[in-house]
Design an enzyme around this catalytic site. Structure first.
Site, PDB file in Angstrom:
ATOM      1  CD  GLU A  61     -27.468  15.282   6.256  1.00  0.00           C
ATOM      2  OE1 GLU A  61     -26.581  15.628   6.024  1.00  0.00           O
ATOM      3  OE2 GLU A  61     -28.214  15.048   5.112  1.00  0.00           O
ATOM      4  NE  ARG A 292     -39.325  16.458  -1.610  1.00  0.00           N
ATOM      5  CZ  ARG A 292     -38.622  17.462  -0.998  1.00  0.00           C
ATOM      6  NH1 ARG A 292     -39.007  18.626  -0.914  1.00  0.00           N
ATOM      7  NH2 ARG A 292     -37.720  17.003  -0.079  1.00  0.00           N
ATOM      8  CE  LYS A 302     -32.460  19.599   6.315  1.00  0.00           C
ATOM      9  NZ  LYS A 302     -31.757  18.476   6.442  1.00  0.00           N
TER      10      LYS A 302
HETATM   11  P1  ATP Z   1     -32.680  18.250   2.080  1.00  0.00           P
HETATM   12  O1  ATP Z   1     -33.700  19.315   1.719  1.00  0.00           O
HETATM   13  O2  ATP Z   1     -31.234  18.929   2.209  1.00  0.00           O
HETATM   14  O3  ATP Z   1     -32.847  17.118   1.066  1.00  0.00           O
HETATM   15  P2  ATP Z   1     -34.486  17.032   3.935  1.00  0.00           P
HETATM   16  O4  ATP Z   1     -35.301  18.106   3.926  1.00  0.00           O
HETATM   17  O5  ATP Z   1     -34.848  15.844   3.172  1.00  0.00           O
HETATM   18  O6  ATP Z   1     -32.897  17.525   2.966  1.00  0.00           O
HETATM   19  P3  ATP Z   1     -33.769  15.623   6.256  1.00  0.00           P
HETATM   20  O7  ATP Z   1     -33.330  15.672   7.302  1.00  0.00           O
HETATM   21  O8  ATP Z   1     -33.199  14.330   5.303  1.00  0.00           O
HETATM   22  O9  ATP Z   1     -33.964  16.810   5.290  1.00  0.00           O
HETATM   23  O10 ATP Z   1     -35.323  15.141   6.230  1.00  0.00           O
HETATM   24  C1  ATP Z   1     -35.786  14.267   7.238  1.00  0.00           C
HETATM   25  C2  ATP Z   1     -37.232  13.560   6.824  1.00  0.00           C
HETATM   26  O11 ATP Z   1     -38.106  14.665   6.561  1.00  0.00           O
HETATM   27  C3  ATP Z   1     -36.919  12.634   5.743  1.00  0.00           C
HETATM   28  O12 ATP Z   1     -37.390  11.592   6.118  1.00  0.00           O
HETATM   29  C4  ATP Z   1     -37.637  13.256   4.611  1.00  0.00           C
HETATM   30  O13 ATP Z   1     -38.046  12.493   3.881  1.00  0.00           O
HETATM   31  C5  ATP Z   1     -38.589  14.248   5.476  1.00  0.00           C
HETATM   32  N1  ATP Z   1     -38.914  15.396   4.390  1.00  0.00           N
HETATM   33  C6  ATP Z   1     -38.095  16.344   4.214  1.00  0.00           C
HETATM   34  N2  ATP Z   1     -38.810  17.229   3.410  1.00  0.00           N
HETATM   35  C7  ATP Z   1     -39.849  16.892   3.305  1.00  0.00           C
HETATM   36  C8  ATP Z   1     -41.202  17.354   2.865  1.00  0.00           C
HETATM   37  N3  ATP Z   1     -41.095  18.450   1.882  1.00  0.00           N
HETATM   38  N4  ATP Z   1     -42.237  16.819   2.674  1.00  0.00           N
HETATM   39  C9  ATP Z   1     -42.375  15.659   3.540  1.00  0.00           C
HETATM   40  N5  ATP Z   1     -41.428  15.131   4.116  1.00  0.00           N
HETATM   41  C10 ATP Z   1     -40.006  15.749   4.005  1.00  0.00           C
END
Ligand code: ATP
Ligand code: MG
Length: 611
Positions: A61, A292, A302
């Site tokens: 996003e 994650r 974020k």
């Molecule tokens: P927020 O922290 O606001 O929930 P987000 O970090 O999930 O947001 P996105 O832009 O939705 O942000 O993430 C993009 C992709 O990165 C998604 O497919 C998500 O699953 C993956 N992602 C985000 N954080 C992690 C993490 N800590 N480890 C692995 N993958 C991640």
């Protein structure tokens, strides 16, 4: 980019690779054909041959900068595409008009390319599909799978039930399809204010899975969108848009983090209904969840990263202490180091915390092989060689890399007055100290052996200079050099030639492994107003800012060997006996570099049990 070619193509197996291999060898997607939807149309134009090939996607996003957790997801998705002859789509999930900005889109693309990955022709935006998403919504209404509701947000929450109590049907659930369709069209036409109506999927208000209790598909939002401008005043929810975008793009494996596991039945329900209506083609994409990345001593949420930046706890998104890709880049971390890290931590279904030193070890390993060696004195103390002629300059030669003679040598001027490290002198040596103390001989690396004779002190008793005598026949690399047996081998920089430069010494941003959580290891998920889940590291009850490490940044003036004056922005070096450093890509000027500590030579954190 170079790191594309030499990246490890021999990724170790994991449960996702096993699924992919089984699907490819079983021909699961073999019946796929081009469908003329926006993604594949672009692909056909770009000459991408095979609609049955493996397709993954990375769907950020655009509402923040990418962090180390995203690097895991990027390496996983792009790595699968590379290893199985498929494609990984770069897709922005830009369904939430008020939070998204072009600045973030640019920074995300930049971070993915910097990590060494390429999306080729596959750059997409969820907003590319707004027409499809809307047309599909009308068809769902006509087929009785969706209805327009007018409960207030509070009422809707109340009707939704709880984890232990089933929900209740909204009185508008049985609204005739023609009426819902009319309202939906008028929602789209801008007749209603925000919040007056929503479009909901008609699934099951009594489902034990809350996500299936008639989730919202569209809401009214009179807001400007960074790509579609004011064309739309209704926007799709994340859960409605995501699976449809995957299907339209021929994604085979839609890989996401574990908190979406409970959304999978919704993902499948929706695509299945659309396929039944002939709007999507089977076989449909398969959602697969993995754990994650949770990394100790940092936060990877974020919301928290934005707070660190907005409240000036750090110097922006690219502060070298930030766990963002731009922060890591400025810190001197390398793309190959990140890729090695992603490979090393692997992929699994179990949530766990990774020790920060695992990441640092990867960077050390990569930098050890690629960084040229240089000399820098970080805490300078004057060394005077009393029997060395005042105007003499002896050019000594130091190898640029001990294991790579092909990288050559450079000249280091040796003169009467040198800078050495303050900790390399002790007037009263402790047991086992082999460096400078009166009466002891040491080698000045790549130069001469000297005998320490005395020191000068100021009125407070602080040592201001050390005196030595040198042995002219002890020069490194000459036949006589071996006659001198010494235990200390010290680095030095000529005072007359030194380049005085700012060096920033960084430490961990947080002093607690689980910032904001006394007990640690807990995580909680909350939902934002677009229906997207946000996972918080640690316990939201504690304030993670209380765990900021007050000593995470220190700036000193170091004495660098003259060759470092020419360092280019982003050039990385090993400063002998200290660690790896990078010329700051923002603050370095020609002939006036500024260095950042990337990582020390050894893991001093674990050795001292934290500082
Ligand atoms: P927020 O922290 O606001 O929930 P987000 O970090 O999930 O947001 P996105 O832009 O939705 O942000 O993430 C993009 C992709 O990165 C998604 O497919 C998500 O699953 C993956 N992602 C985000 N954080 C992690 C993490 N800590 N480890 C692995 N993958 C991640
Ligand atoms: Mg998320």
């Amino acid at each position: 980019m170079a790191h594309n070619e030499n990246s490890p193509g021999t990724a170790s197996s994991n449960f996702i690779r096993q699924i992919v291999e089984a699907d490819l060898s079983g021909g699961r997607f073999a019946s796929r054909r081009w469908r003329g939807s926006p993604g594949p149309a672009a692909e056909q134009a770009a000459g991408v041959p095979d609609p049955a090939a493996l397709r993954t996607r990375f769907p950020p996003e655009p509402n923040g900068y990418l962090h180390f957790g995203h690097a895991k997801s990027i390496c996983l998705n792009f790595g699968l595409a590379r290893d199985y002859g498929g494609a990984c789509h770069m897709r922005f999930d830009d369904t939430n008009p008020t939070k998204e900005e072009q600045e973030y889109v640019d920074s995300i693309l930049d971070a993915v390319s910097w990590l060494g990955w390429s999306w080729g022709p596959h750059l997409y935006f969820a907003s590319d599909y707004f027409d499809y998403l809307y047309a599909f919504a009308e068809r769902l209404v006509q087929a009785g799978h969706a209805y327009v509701d007018e409960l207030s947000a509070d009422q809707m929450r109340e009707y939704r039930g709880t984890l232990v109590l089933p929900g209740r049907d909204s009185p508008w659930r049985s609204r005739p399809a023609e009426q819902s369709l009319d309202l939906l069209r008028r929602m789209k036409a801008g007749e209603f204010p925000d919040g007056q109506y929503v479009l909901r999927l008609r699934i099951d208000m009594a489902s034990p899975n809350m996500n299936l209790r008639d989730p919202i598909a569209y809401r009214i939002r009179h807001a400007h969108h960074h790509r579609t401008g004011d064309q739309w005043c209704i926007y799709p929810m994340y859960d409605y848009a995501h699976g449809v975008c995957d299907a339209l793009e021929n994604i085979t494996h839609s890989i996401c983090t574990l908190e979406f596991e409970d959304h999978r039945p919704l993902y499948e329900w929706l695509n299945d209904k659309l396929a039944d209506l002939g709007l999507l083609a089977r076989p449909l994409p398969q959602q697969i969840e993995f754990a994650r990345l949770n990394l100790e001593y940092v936060v990877l949420s974020k919301r928290k990263l934005i707070q660190l930046v907005e409240e000036n706890h750090v110097d922006g998104w690219d502060d070298p202490r930030m766990p963002t890709i731009v922060g890591g880049r400025r810190r001197g971390y390398t793309p190959d180091g990140f890729r090695m890290f992603a490979e090393r931590i692997g992929v699994s279904k179990g949530n766990s915390w990774i020790d920060y030193s695992v990441l640092e070890d990867c960077m050390r390993e990569d930098l050890n092989s690629r960084a040229e060696r240089r000399v820098a004195v970080l805490d300078p103390l004057l060394l005077v060689i009393d029997n060395f002629p005042a105007d003499l300059v002896e050019q000594c030669h130091a190898p640029n890399h001990p294991q790579k003679p092909e990288l050559g040598t450079r000249a280091m001027p040796f003169t009467r007055e040198l800078w050495v490290e303050r900790e390399d002198f002790m007037e009263q040596p402790v047991k086992g100290y082999h460096r400078l103390y009166p009466g002891n001989k040491v080698r000045l690396r790549y130069g001469f052996v000297v005998l320490c004779t005395s020191c000068d002190k100021d009125a407070d008793g602080r040592v201001t200079a050390v005196h030595c005598e040198y042995f002219p026949d002890s020069r490194s690399g000459t036949p006589g050099a071996d006659n001198y047996k010494v235990k200390g081998n010290l680095h030095w920089v000529s005072r007359a030639h030194a380049c005085a430069a700012p060096v920033r010494l960084y430490d961990r941003l947080f002093s607690h492994p689980f910032p904001g959580s006394a007990k640690g290891r807990g995580w909680a998920a909350t939902e934002d107003d677009s229906g997207k889940l946000h996972v918080e590291d640690g316990n939201p009850e504690h304030n993670f800012l209380d765990d900021l490490n007050p000593a995470s940044r220190r700036e000193i003036t170091a004495m660098l060997e003259p060759a470092l004056r020419d360092a280019q922005a982003e050039e990385r070096f090993q400063f002998e006996r200290h660690g790896y450093f990078v010329a700051d890509r923002v603050d370095s000027q020609p002939q006036a570099p500024v260095f950042n500590l990337t990582v020390t030579l050894k893991d001093s954190w674990t050795r001292h049990g934290g500082r």
